[in-house]
Design a protein around this motif. Sequence first.
Motif, mmCIF file in Angstrom:
data_model
loop_
_atom_site.group_PDB
_atom_site.id
_atom_site.type_symbol
_atom_site.label_atom_id
_atom_site.label_comp_id
_atom_site.label_asym_id
_atom_site.label_seq_id
_atom_site.Cartn_x
_atom_site.Cartn_y
_atom_site.Cartn_z
ATOM 1 N N THR A 135 35.078 44.017 49.193
ATOM 2 C CA THR A 135 34.338 43.886 50.445
ATOM 3 C C THR A 135 33.065 44.708 50.358
ATOM 4 O OG1 THR A 135 36.352 43.566 51.744
ATOM 5 C CG2 THR A 135 34.388 44.296 52.939
ATOM 6 N N LEU A 136 31.933 44.037 50.595
ATOM 7 C CA LEU A 136 30.654 44.722 50.764
ATOM 8 C C LEU A 136 30.301 44.624 52.231
ATOM 9 C CD1 LEU A 136 28.517 43.235 47.812
ATOM 10 C CD2 LEU A 136 30.199 45.080 47.736
ATOM 11 N N GLU A 137 30.186 45.752 52.898
ATOM 12 C CA GLU A 137 29.774 45.736 54.297
ATOM 13 C C GLU A 137 28.279 45.410 54.384
ATOM 14 O OE1 GLU A 137 31.139 49.389 56.077
ATOM 15 O OE2 GLU A 137 33.248 48.865 55.754
ATOM 16 N N ASP A 138 27.727 45.371 55.583
ATOM 17 C CA ASP A 138 26.330 44.986 55.778
ATOM 18 C C ASP A 138 25.371 45.928 55.054
ATOM 19 O OD1 ASP A 138 27.324 43.023 57.466
ATOM 20 O OD2 ASP A 138 26.742 44.067 59.307
ATOM 21 N N GLU A 139 24.223 45.351 54.626
ATOM 22 C CA GLU A 139 23.077 46.103 54.105
ATOM 23 C C GLU A 139 23.395 46.880 52.830
ATOM 24 O OE1 GLU A 139 21.108 48.231 57.341
ATOM 25 O OE2 GLU A 139 22.031 46.790 58.725
ATOM 26 N N VAL A 140 24.253 46.318 51.996
ATOM 27 C CA VAL A 140 24.587 46.934 50.712
ATOM 28 C C VAL A 140 23.653 46.393 49.636
ATOM 29 C CG1 VAL A 140 26.351 47.015 48.887
ATOM 30 C CG2 VAL A 140 26.992 47.423 51.274
ATOM 31 N N PHE A 141 23.204 47.279 48.760
ATOM 32 C CA PHE A 141 22.369 46.916 47.621
ATOM 33 C C PHE A 141 23.166 47.104 46.341
ATOM 34 C CE2 PHE A 141 19.194 48.547 44.396
ATOM 35 C CZ PHE A 141 18.719 47.296 44.044
ATOM 36 N N VAL A 142 23.334 46.012 45.590
ATOM 37 C CA VAL A 142 24.006 46.043 44.295
ATOM 38 C C VAL A 142 22.941 45.714 43.254
ATOM 39 C CG1 VAL A 142 25.854 45.071 42.881
ATOM 40 C CG2 VAL A 142 26.157 45.267 45.369
ATOM 41 N N ALA A 143 22.598 46.677 42.424
ATOM 42 C CA ALA A 143 21.466 46.526 41.505
ATOM 43 C C ALA A 143 21.840 45.733 40.261
ATOM 44 C CB ALA A 143 20.949 47.912 41.115
ATOM 45 N N THR A 144 20.841 45.491 39.439
ATOM 46 C CA THR A 144 20.996 44.728 38.209
ATOM 47 C C THR A 144 22.128 45.281 37.349
ATOM 48 O OG1 THR A 144 18.636 44.225 38.194
ATOM 49 C CG2 THR A 144 19.799 44.038 36.088
ATOM 50 N N GLY A 145 23.025 44.376 36.953
ATOM 51 C CA GLY A 145 24.075 44.744 36.015
ATOM 52 C C GLY A 145 25.184 45.613 36.567
ATOM 53 N N ALA A 146 25.195 45.875 37.862
ATOM 54 C CA ALA A 146 26.267 46.690 38.449
ATOM 55 C C ALA A 146 27.548 45.864 38.542
ATOM 56 C CB ALA A 146 25.857 47.194 39.823
ATOM 57 N N ALA A 147 28.698 46.539 38.645
ATOM 58 C CA ALA A 147 29.992 45.870 38.755
ATOM 59 C C ALA A 147 30.819 46.505 39.867
ATOM 60 C CB ALA A 147 30.745 45.937 37.433
ATOM 61 N N ILE A 148 31.405 45.655 40.700
ATOM 62 C CA ILE A 148 32.288 46.117 41.776
ATOM 63 C C ILE A 148 33.578 45.319 41.661
ATOM 64 C CG2 ILE A 148 32.563 46.451 44.255
ATOM 65 C CD1 ILE A 148 29.474 46.435 44.432
ATOM 66 N N VAL A 204 24.598 50.615 44.968
ATOM 67 C CA VAL A 204 25.255 50.705 43.670
ATOM 68 C C VAL A 204 24.163 50.374 42.663
ATOM 69 C CG1 VAL A 204 27.160 49.883 42.236
ATOM 70 C CG2 VAL A 204 27.420 49.959 44.737
ATOM 71 N N ARG A 205 23.651 51.384 42.019
ATOM 72 C CA ARG A 205 22.424 51.234 41.236
ATOM 73 C C ARG A 205 22.676 50.631 39.854
ATOM 74 N NH1 ARG A 205 18.964 56.340 43.605
ATOM 75 N NH2 ARG A 205 18.618 55.349 45.642
ATOM 76 N N ILE A 206 21.617 50.459 39.075
ATOM 77 C CA ILE A 206 21.649 49.698 37.826
ATOM 78 C C ILE A 206 22.815 50.131 36.935
ATOM 79 C CG2 ILE A 206 20.373 49.193 35.693
ATOM 80 C CD1 ILE A 206 17.791 49.601 37.379
ATOM 81 N N HIS A 207 23.612 49.154 36.543
ATOM 82 C CA HIS A 207 24.755 49.334 35.629
ATOM 83 C C HIS A 207 25.793 50.331 36.132
ATOM 84 C CE1 HIS A 207 23.065 46.653 32.723
ATOM 85 N NE2 HIS A 207 21.939 47.329 32.683
ATOM 86 N N ALA A 208 25.793 50.617 37.417
ATOM 87 C CA ALA A 208 26.852 51.464 37.978
ATOM 88 C C ALA A 208 28.107 50.630 38.191
ATOM 89 C CB ALA A 208 26.393 52.091 39.284
ATOM 90 N N VAL A 209 29.249 51.320 38.352
ATOM 91 C CA VAL A 209 30.544 50.657 38.526
ATOM 92 C C VAL A 209 31.245 51.242 39.750
ATOM 93 C CG1 VAL A 209 32.842 50.311 37.512
ATOM 94 C CG2 VAL A 209 30.807 50.229 36.052
ATOM 95 N N VAL A 210 31.775 50.359 40.588
ATOM 96 C CA VAL A 210 32.710 50.755 41.648
ATOM 97 C C VAL A 210 34.053 50.171 41.237
ATOM 98 C CG1 VAL A 210 33.303 50.648 44.086
ATOM 99 C CG2 VAL A 210 30.893 50.781 43.390
#
Length: 200
Positions: free
Chosen positions: A89-102, A114-120
Amino acid sequence: MLITHAGLSPRIHPAAYVAPNAVVCGDVRIGAGCRILFGAQVVAEGGSIEIGENTIVMENAVLRSTARHSLVVGNHCLVGPQAHVVGCTLEDEVFVATGAAIFHAAQVGRGSEVRIHAVVHLKTQLPAGTTVPIGWVAVGEPAELLPPGEHERIWALQQPLDFPLTVYGLQRSEADMVKITRGLSQSLAAHRDDRVHDAS
C-alpha cells in the motif's frame, strides 16, 4: 494493451491515459488523471490493483499484485522508471524513485519518498513523511533505515519477516527453487487464457 485475466478486465477512467505499449492486466482500477507511460506493466494476478487519481507510473515500472497481496496506490503518487512495486500500500503523495523496490505487505505512509534504488522490504511500516535515502533499505515495523552495507543488521530484521512464507506460502525450511518455481509456474499458467482487448 489491456488484458482480461481470470475473467477480470481493467477499468480505466476516461480521463486517464495508458500508453500503447504499456500493459494493464486483470483486476485493475485506474483513476482519473492517471498516466501509465510507455513500457509500464500493471499486472493483477489474483489480488486487485487500485490506483488513485492523478498518479503517474513512469516508463518500464512494474506494479503487481498476487493472490496473497493486493496493491493499492493512492492519489498524486509518482512511481519512477524501472521501479518495482508489488502487493503493498502506497498512501497519497508518495514518491517512488527510479529503480526503487517496495515489497509485499509493506505500508508506505503519506508523503514518503523512496529514493533511487532504495528498498522497502516486505511487511515494513514506513511512517508518513519518511525518506528512504538513495540505495538504503527500510525494514521492520516500525521501519529501521539502514545503508546497504549493513547486511547483517538488515538480515537480522528481515529473517523473522519470513519472505518464503509471506510471498510463496512455503516455510523457510521447506523453500527451495524447485518448489518456488513449480508453484509460480502453476499459478502463472492462468495467463494462457488471457484475452487482449481490441484497441479500437
